[in-house]
Scaffold this active site. Sequence first.
Site, PDB file in Angstrom:
ATOM      1  N   ASP A   1      -6.460  12.473   1.611  1.00 49.09           N
ATOM      2  CA  ASP A   1      -5.178  12.920   1.046  1.00 49.09           C
ATOM      3  C   ASP A   1      -4.849  12.148  -0.241  1.00 49.09           C
ATOM      4  OD1 ASP A   1      -3.760  15.017   2.248  1.00 49.09           O
ATOM      5  OD2 ASP A   1      -3.117  13.766   3.930  1.00 49.09           O
TER       6      ASP A   1
ATOM      7  N   GLN B   1      -0.977  14.558   9.166  1.00 55.16           N
ATOM      8  CA  GLN B   1      -0.052  15.547   8.599  1.00 55.16           C
ATOM      9  C   GLN B   1       1.374  15.001   8.562  1.00 55.16           C
ATOM     10  OE1 GLN B   1      -1.080  18.397   7.245  1.00 55.16           O
ATOM     11  NE2 GLN B   1       0.917  19.255   6.797  1.00 55.16           N
TER      12      GLN B   1
ATOM     13  N   LYS C   1      -6.317  24.112   7.751  1.00 55.09           N
ATOM     14  CA  LYS C   1      -7.270  23.106   7.271  1.00 55.09           C
ATOM     15  C   LYS C   1      -8.517  23.104   8.156  1.00 55.09           C
ATOM     16  CE  LYS C   1      -3.541  20.420   5.155  1.00 55.09           C
ATOM     17  NZ  LYS C   1      -2.688  19.227   5.139  1.00 55.09           N
TER      18      LYS C   1
HETATM   19  N1  GUN Z   1       2.528  17.695   4.465  1.00 57.50           N
HETATM   20  C1  GUN Z   1       2.737  18.539   3.444  1.00 57.50           C
HETATM   21  N2  GUN Z   1       1.704  18.488   2.567  1.00 57.50           N
HETATM   22  C2  GUN Z   1       0.824  17.581   3.063  1.00 57.50           C
HETATM   23  C3  GUN Z   1      -0.436  17.092   2.609  1.00 57.50           C
HETATM   24  O1  GUN Z   1      -0.963  17.468   1.558  1.00 57.50           O
HETATM   25  N3  GUN Z   1      -1.022  16.163   3.419  1.00 57.50           N
HETATM   26  C4  GUN Z   1      -0.458  15.731   4.569  1.00 57.50           C
HETATM   27  N4  GUN Z   1      -1.118  14.808   5.273  1.00 57.50           N
HETATM   28  N5  GUN Z   1       0.712  16.159   5.010  1.00 57.50           N
HETATM   29  C5  GUN Z   1       1.347  17.089   4.258  1.00 57.50           C
END
Ligand code: GUN
Length: 293
Positions: A119, A96, A52
Site C-alpha cells: 500500500d 484494509q 482485490k
Molecule cells: N481503504 C480505502 N482505500 C484503501 C487502500 O488503498 N488501502 C487500504 N489498505 N485501505 C483502503
Amino acid sequence: MILLDGKKTSNDIKDEITAEVSKMKANGEKVPHLAAVIVGSDGASLTYVNSKVRACERVGFESTLVQLPNTVSEVELLDKIEELNQNDAIDGFIVQLPLPKQIDDQKILMAIHPDKDVDGFHPANFGKMALDMSTFIPATPFGILELLERYDVDTKGKHTVVIGRSHIVGRPMSILMGRKGWPGNSTVTLTHSHTKNITQITSQADIIISALGVPDFLKAEMVKDDAVIIDVGITRVPDDQAAKGYVIKGDVDFENVSKKASYITPVPGGVGPMTIAMLLKNTLLARERHRAK
Ligand code: GUN
C-alpha cells in the site's frame, strides 16, 4: 472530451501482469502472493477487499484473505501482522482501512514491514516517495499517474489542484504531481476543509484531482474550459430503484463538468479499477525484490 477509461486501462495492465506471471511460471518460479487483512464486516470494505482478491486470481497471483471480527484487539491484529511479516510465502500484504476505533491506525501501519507494504503507507515508504526514491507508491495515486501517462496528458507547468488531504490519496497525490518528471512538474495547490473560496482556486486549475467523498461536489461553474478532471470519489448513495439499494457517486457532477473538460474519469470505471491494478503492480514489484534478496 476524452474519457480516461480506467476499466480498459486496468484490464490492459492486468494483461501485462498476467504475461509476467506466465513467464515466472514457465521458469518454475514462485508467483507473487498478496494477503489482505479485513477487520469487521463493513459492506464497502468487504467489496473492495474481495475485488482485490479476485484481481489476484485473474492475473495468476496467489492470495490470502484474513478476516478478523470487528471486536479484534490491537494486540491480536499486531500478532497477525507479525505472522504475515515472517511468512516467507507472502510477498506483500495490506490491512484494509478504516479500522475499528479500538485500533490505532498508525500503530498498525508502522508494524507492517516496509518490504511487504504494498500500500506504500509505512512512513519509510512514504518518505522515500517524497524523496523520489524507488518504493511502493500508494495504489490510488499510482493509478492516477498511470492513467495520465497512458493517455499522454501533459502535466508540466500546469496548475494541479488536489481536493482533500487524506493520507491515502490527497497528500501523496499533491507530492507526486509536484515531483520532477512526468507525470509531475505541476504547480500544486492542496485544498481541504479549511480552504477559503475554493471555487476561485478550482476555476484556475488545469488539472483537478478530487478526493473528497462528497457526491456532485465539483460543479461546472467551478471548472475552467478544457480542464483535466480526475474523480476519486466513490460514495454509496441509497437508491431504492437500484438493484443493490445504492448507487456509486463520484465527487464530480459528471453530466455538466464533462461538457467543459478536456479529459475526465467516469465513476464507476475510472480511478477505482486503476487502484486495484496498481496494487497488483506493487505486489509484482514486491515479489521481484523478495526474489532478488
Ligand atoms: N481503504 C480505502 N482505500 C484503501 C487502500 O488503498 N488501502 C487500504 N489498505 N485501505 C483502503
